[in-house]
Motif scaffolding. Structure first.
Motif, short mmCIF file in Angstrom:
data_model
loop_
_atom_site.label_atom_id
_atom_site.label_comp_id
_atom_site.label_asym_id
_atom_site.label_seq_id
_atom_site.Cartn_x
_atom_site.Cartn_y
_atom_site.Cartn_z
N LYS A 337 -9.91 41.34 25.55
CA LYS A 337 -9.52 40.07 26.17
C LYS A 337 -10.06 40.09 27.59
N TYR A 338 -10.46 38.91 28.09
CA TYR A 338 -11.13 38.92 29.39
C TYR A 338 -11.11 37.54 30.00
N PHE A 339 -10.54 37.24 31.10
CA PHE A 339 -9.72 38.10 31.96
C PHE A 339 -8.24 38.00 31.56
N SER A 340 -7.42 38.92 32.09
CA SER A 340 -5.97 38.76 32.07
C SER A 340 -5.61 38.09 33.39
N PRO A 341 -4.94 36.93 33.35
CA PRO A 341 -4.68 36.20 34.60
C PRO A 341 -4.04 37.09 35.68
N ILE A 342 -4.54 36.96 36.89
CA ILE A 342 -4.04 37.83 37.97
C ILE A 342 -2.58 37.52 38.29
N HIS A 343 -2.22 36.22 38.27
CA HIS A 343 -0.86 35.90 38.70
C HIS A 343 0.19 36.44 37.74
N LEU A 344 -0.21 36.84 36.54
CA LEU A 344 0.76 37.37 35.58
C LEU A 344 0.74 38.90 35.50
N GLN A 345 -0.04 39.53 36.37
CA GLN A 345 0.03 41.00 36.47
C GLN A 345 1.40 41.32 37.09
N SER A 346 2.02 42.41 36.62
CA SER A 346 3.43 42.64 36.97
C SER A 346 3.68 42.62 38.49
N PHE A 347 2.80 43.26 39.26
CA PHE A 347 3.15 43.33 40.69
C PHE A 347 2.91 42.02 41.41
N TYR A 348 2.05 41.15 40.88
CA TYR A 348 1.90 39.80 41.46
C TYR A 348 3.14 38.97 41.14
N LYS A 349 3.66 39.16 39.91
CA LYS A 349 4.87 38.40 39.55
C LYS A 349 6.03 38.82 40.46
N GLU A 350 6.15 40.14 40.64
CA GLU A 350 7.26 40.63 41.48
C GLU A 350 7.10 40.20 42.93
N ARG A 351 5.89 40.33 43.44
CA ARG A 351 5.67 40.08 44.88
C ARG A 351 5.71 38.60 45.23
N PHE A 352 5.15 37.77 44.33
CA PHE A 352 4.99 36.35 44.68
C PHE A 352 5.84 35.39 43.84
N GLY A 353 6.50 35.94 42.81
CA GLY A 353 7.37 35.08 41.99
C GLY A 353 6.62 34.20 41.00
N TYR A 354 5.40 34.58 40.64
CA TYR A 354 4.67 33.76 39.65
C TYR A 354 5.32 33.87 38.27
N GLN A 355 5.14 32.81 37.48
CA GLN A 355 5.71 32.78 36.13
C GLN A 355 4.67 32.23 35.16
N PRO A 356 4.82 32.57 33.87
CA PRO A 356 3.95 31.94 32.87
C PRO A 356 4.08 30.43 32.98
N GLY A 357 2.98 29.73 32.86
CA GLY A 357 3.00 28.26 32.97
C GLY A 357 2.50 27.79 34.32
N ASP A 358 2.40 28.68 35.30
CA ASP A 358 1.99 28.26 36.65
C ASP A 358 0.54 27.75 36.68
N PHE A 359 -0.35 28.38 35.93
CA PHE A 359 -1.77 27.97 35.93
C PHE A 359 -2.23 27.86 34.47
N PRO A 360 -1.95 26.69 33.87
CA PRO A 360 -2.09 26.56 32.41
C PRO A 360 -3.52 26.78 31.91
N VAL A 361 -4.52 26.32 32.65
CA VAL A 361 -5.90 26.50 32.13
C VAL A 361 -6.26 27.98 32.14
N THR A 362 -5.96 28.63 33.25
CA THR A 362 -6.21 30.08 33.35
C THR A 362 -5.51 30.82 32.22
N GLU A 363 -4.27 30.43 31.95
CA GLU A 363 -3.50 31.15 30.93
C GLU A 363 -4.07 30.89 29.54
N ARG A 364 -4.52 29.64 29.31
CA ARG A 364 -5.13 29.35 28.00
C ARG A 364 -6.41 30.17 27.84
N LEU A 365 -7.23 30.19 28.90
CA LEU A 365 -8.46 31.00 28.82
C LEU A 365 -8.11 32.47 28.62
#
Ligand SMILES: Cc1ncc(COP(=O)(O)O)c(C=O)c1O
Length: 395
Positions: A337-365
């Motif tokens: 799989k390529y890429f894994s969205p950066i905002h959903l990497q565990s430490f980005y989620k913890e540090r910045f509070g990102y959640q699935p659904g924040d960047f739908p196109v990126t997540e679909r890709l």
């Protein structure tokens, strides 16, 4: 054809690279010698910039670019979550804040309309700006920093739509950093990857179009920035200064002579290396274009030269990308799989509070993209084997 011989990627090393490294080993200059100077000249020529500064990796190059552009603690930089993590981590190293905006569906490159919205909102502040801030900063009592730059990443085979980004940057007097780590030799409206922003970075890990083993290069037309980058890569030593004189906090991000020697020979072969990859991409395209559940890479109308780094297709629903990876693996064929969205990497989620659904196109890709085995040394037989297995997996 034994599928076990098919690798995800392979470097293309000829006698020229071996001879070039042997020359270094027979000399007494294993670092900061002639090879790196020649290598830098060659890369400056390939990227159409006045200066090129060799460093120990693409990540090191990105880090130094952030520093020379004057981006520091609390500064906001608009960038993409659909990338290799280094393009965002380099901001965190300096305490800057990546402001992610979503990407274009067809290319995976930054959606410039969203970049424009984000920069305007962040400049004007208030509620509008909040929409673009990560959750952890939305209620910050300290206030938000200034938007200082756009960091655009050229994804897979072609550059982002730079004229649009340059226009936004000029209107708002901010810097553009071009992460060209994946696109050496690519053309944008006749201009060259690496020359499109105020400063650019190339990377040469062994899966890249050309390699130095580990290594990278900063490209720019800004002489002062190039000089500072040279100093920073070498422990902050004064340009032209004595061995133990340091006038800034620097790093050891030097590229050694053996790596530069490989890079110099590879850079001279770049047209051949790119052509071989173009041929493999064409073999894939020929064999996969009739598959309804597969979307092939899209080449944007602004792209005047493609530089194939990876061959990434999309597996469309109802087919499941992860199931396809599993089925290919059962036949011994690697895929990723390529890429894994950066905002959903565990430490980005913890540090910045990102959640699935924040960047739908990126997540679909991120859910649909499948990198197939790809390199300039792949044979047509190997491509056949991969495509046959992919067809079976999709049945
Ligand atoms: C888009 C992007 N940025 C940065 C990098 C980092 O390069 P390196 O692995 O040389 O540090 C890579 C390398 O894979 C990349 O693809």
């Amino acid at each position: 054809m034994d599928p076990k011989q098919i690798r995800m990627s392979s470097p293309d090393i000829s006698q020229a690279e071996i001879d070039s490294v042997m020359e270094v080993l027979r000399s007494s200059d294993l670092s900061m010698g002639e090879k790196i100077r020649a290598f830098e000249e060659e890369i400056a020529r390939i990227s159409g910039t006045q200066y090129a500064v060799g460093v120990s990796s693409g990540t090191a190059g990105l880090h130094l670019s952030v520093i020379v552009a004057g981006i520091g603690a609390g500064d906001l930089v608009v960038t993409t979550p659909f990338s290799f993590i280094a393009s965002s981590n380099c901001l965190l190293y300096e305490g800057a804040v990546p402001i992610f905006v979503d990407v274009e569906d067809q290319t995976g490159n930054l959606d410039w309309l969203l970049v424009n919205e984000a920069v305007e909102a962040l400049k004007s502040g208030g509620k509008a700006a909040e929409n673009f801030l990560p959750r952890s900063l939305q209620k910050s009592k300290k206030g938000i920093g200034a938007v200082r730059a756009i960091l655009a990443v050229n994804v897979f085979l072609q550059t982002a739509d730079f004229d649009q980004l340059i226009d936004i940057a000029h209107r708002h007097n901010i810097t553009i950093i071009e992460d060209a780590c994946e696109t050496i030799g690519a053309g944008y409206k006749g201009r060259l990857a690496g020359s499109l922003g105020d400063i650019g970075v190339m990377a040469f890990y062994p899966n890249k179009q050309m390699t130095t083993g580990e290594g990278g290069v900063i490209t720019t037309n800004n002489q002062a920035w190039a000089e500072v980058a040279r100093s920073l890569r070498n422990q902050g030593r004064k340009p032209g200064g004595a061995w133990l004189e340091h006038d800034r906090l620097g790093y050891n991000y030097r590229l050694d002579e053996m790596s530069a020697a490989v890079g110099l020979a590879q850079a001279k072969r770049l047209p051949e290396l790119l052509e071989k990859r173009r041929r493999v991409a064409f073999w894939y395209e020929e064999r996969l274009r009739d598959l309804e559940l597969v979307r092939l890479p899209h080449i944007a109308s602004y792209t005047t030269a493609v530089s194939w780094f990876v061959y990434v297709i999309r597996i469309l629903p109802p087919a499941q990308r992860d199931a396809i990876i599993g089925k290919l693996a059962q036949t011994g064929i690697p895929s990723k799989k390529y890429f894994s969205p950066i905002h959903l990497q565990s430490f980005y989620k913890e540090r910045f509070g990102y959640q699935p659904g924040d960047f739908p196109v990126t997540e679909r890709l991120g859910d649909e993209s499948l990198a197939l085995p790809f390199s300039g040394v792949m044979t047509e037989d190997q491509v056949d084997t991969v495509c046959f297995a992919l067809r079976k997996a999709l049945e």
